[in-house]
Design a protein around this motif. Structure first.
Motif, short mmCIF file in Angstrom:
data_model
loop_
_atom_site.label_atom_id
_atom_site.label_comp_id
_atom_site.label_asym_id
_atom_site.label_seq_id
_atom_site.Cartn_x
_atom_site.Cartn_y
_atom_site.Cartn_z
N LYS A 234 39.43 50.93 93.79
CA LYS A 234 39.91 52.31 93.97
C LYS A 234 39.64 53.05 92.67
O LYS A 234 40.00 52.58 91.60
CB LYS A 234 41.41 52.33 94.27
N ILE A 235 39.03 54.23 92.80
CA ILE A 235 38.66 55.02 91.63
C ILE A 235 39.26 56.41 91.77
O ILE A 235 38.99 57.11 92.75
CB ILE A 235 37.13 55.12 91.48
N GLY A 236 40.06 56.79 90.81
CA GLY A 236 40.61 58.14 90.77
C GLY A 236 39.67 59.02 89.97
O GLY A 236 39.20 58.64 88.91
N VAL A 237 39.39 60.19 90.51
CA VAL A 237 38.48 61.14 89.86
C VAL A 237 39.28 62.39 89.50
O VAL A 237 40.06 62.90 90.32
CB VAL A 237 37.31 61.51 90.80
N GLN A 238 39.12 62.86 88.28
CA GLN A 238 39.84 64.04 87.82
C GLN A 238 39.54 65.24 88.72
O GLN A 238 38.40 65.44 89.13
CB GLN A 238 39.43 64.38 86.38
N HIS A 239 40.55 66.01 89.01
CA HIS A 239 40.46 67.25 89.80
C HIS A 239 39.98 66.99 91.23
O HIS A 239 39.45 67.90 91.87
CB HIS A 239 39.56 68.29 89.12
N ALA A 240 40.16 65.77 91.73
CA ALA A 240 39.83 65.45 93.12
C ALA A 240 41.11 64.99 93.81
O ALA A 240 41.84 64.16 93.26
CB ALA A 240 38.78 64.35 93.19
N LYS B 149 25.41 53.00 97.19
CA LYS B 149 25.78 53.15 95.78
C LYS B 149 26.72 54.33 95.62
O LYS B 149 26.55 55.37 96.24
CB LYS B 149 24.54 53.37 94.92
N VAL B 150 27.69 54.15 94.72
CA VAL B 150 28.61 55.22 94.35
C VAL B 150 28.38 55.50 92.87
O VAL B 150 28.43 54.59 92.05
CB VAL B 150 30.08 54.79 94.59
N LEU B 151 28.08 56.76 92.55
CA LEU B 151 27.84 57.17 91.17
C LEU B 151 28.89 58.20 90.78
O LEU B 151 29.06 59.21 91.45
CB LEU B 151 26.44 57.77 91.03
N ILE B 152 29.59 57.92 89.67
CA ILE B 152 30.65 58.81 89.21
C ILE B 152 30.41 59.12 87.74
O ILE B 152 30.21 58.20 86.95
CB ILE B 152 32.03 58.15 89.38
N PRO B 153 30.42 60.40 87.35
CA PRO B 153 30.28 60.73 85.93
C PRO B 153 31.42 60.09 85.13
O PRO B 153 32.59 60.18 85.52
CB PRO B 153 30.38 62.25 85.89
N ALA B 154 31.09 59.43 84.03
CA ALA B 154 32.07 58.69 83.25
C ALA B 154 33.21 59.58 82.74
O ALA B 154 34.36 59.14 82.70
CB ALA B 154 31.38 58.00 82.07
N GLU B 155 32.91 60.82 82.39
CA GLU B 155 33.96 61.69 81.84
C GLU B 155 34.95 62.16 82.90
O GLU B 155 35.99 62.72 82.58
CB GLU B 155 33.36 62.88 81.10
N LYS B 156 34.67 61.95 84.18
CA LYS B 156 35.55 62.38 85.26
C LYS B 156 36.44 61.25 85.80
O LYS B 156 37.25 61.48 86.69
CB LYS B 156 34.73 62.95 86.43
N ILE B 157 36.30 60.04 85.27
CA ILE B 157 37.09 58.91 85.75
C ILE B 157 38.52 59.04 85.26
O ILE B 157 38.77 59.17 84.07
CB ILE B 157 36.50 57.57 85.27
N ALA B 158 39.48 59.03 86.20
CA ALA B 158 40.90 59.10 85.84
C ALA B 158 41.48 57.69 85.74
O ALA B 158 42.20 57.37 84.81
CB ALA B 158 41.67 59.91 86.87
N TYR B 159 41.17 56.83 86.71
CA TYR B 159 41.64 55.45 86.70
C TYR B 159 40.77 54.61 87.62
O TYR B 159 40.08 55.13 88.49
CB TYR B 159 43.11 55.34 87.10
N VAL B 160 40.81 53.30 87.42
CA VAL B 160 40.11 52.34 88.28
C VAL B 160 41.08 51.21 88.57
O VAL B 160 41.67 50.64 87.66
CB VAL B 160 38.83 51.78 87.62
N GLU B 161 41.26 50.92 89.86
CA GLU B 161 42.16 49.85 90.27
C GLU B 161 41.34 48.78 90.99
O GLU B 161 40.61 49.07 91.94
CB GLU B 161 43.22 50.42 91.22
N LEU B 162 41.43 47.56 90.50
CA LEU B 162 40.71 46.44 91.11
C LEU B 162 41.69 45.62 91.93
O LEU B 162 42.76 45.27 91.46
CB LEU B 162 40.07 45.55 90.04
#
Length: 75
Positions: free
Chosen positions: A4-10, A49-62
């Motif tokens: 699970k990946i949280g993205v800023q402002h999403a 593939k999922v590509l996310i800009p590194a500066e927009k990552i809020a959190y990552v849950e494994l």
């Protein structure tokens, strides 16, 4: 494994079932956050593939791989 990946402002998080190991995902996230890579690139079990800009990552849950139950019976 579920990622699970949280993205800023999403308003919603990105959820994918990845065929990569926990160590591979953790290394990719660490590289993106350290500035080694500008994108976090992960692939799911279907080859997408999922590509996310590194500066927009809020959190990552494994999480653990989801076990799919089939059939009828008492739990």
């Amino acid at each position: 494994m579920e990622v699970k990946i949280g993205v800023q402002h999403a308003p919603r998080e990105i959820v994918l079932e990845s065929g990569q190991s926990a160590e591979e995902v953790e290394r990719a996230v660490a590289d993106a956050l350290a500035g080694t890579s500008q994108l976090l690139a992960l692939s799911d079990e279907k080859g997408r593939k999922v590509l996310i800009p590194a500066e927009k990552i809020a959190y990552v849950e494994l999480g653990e791989p989801a076990v799919r139950r089939v059939g009828f019976g008492a739990l």
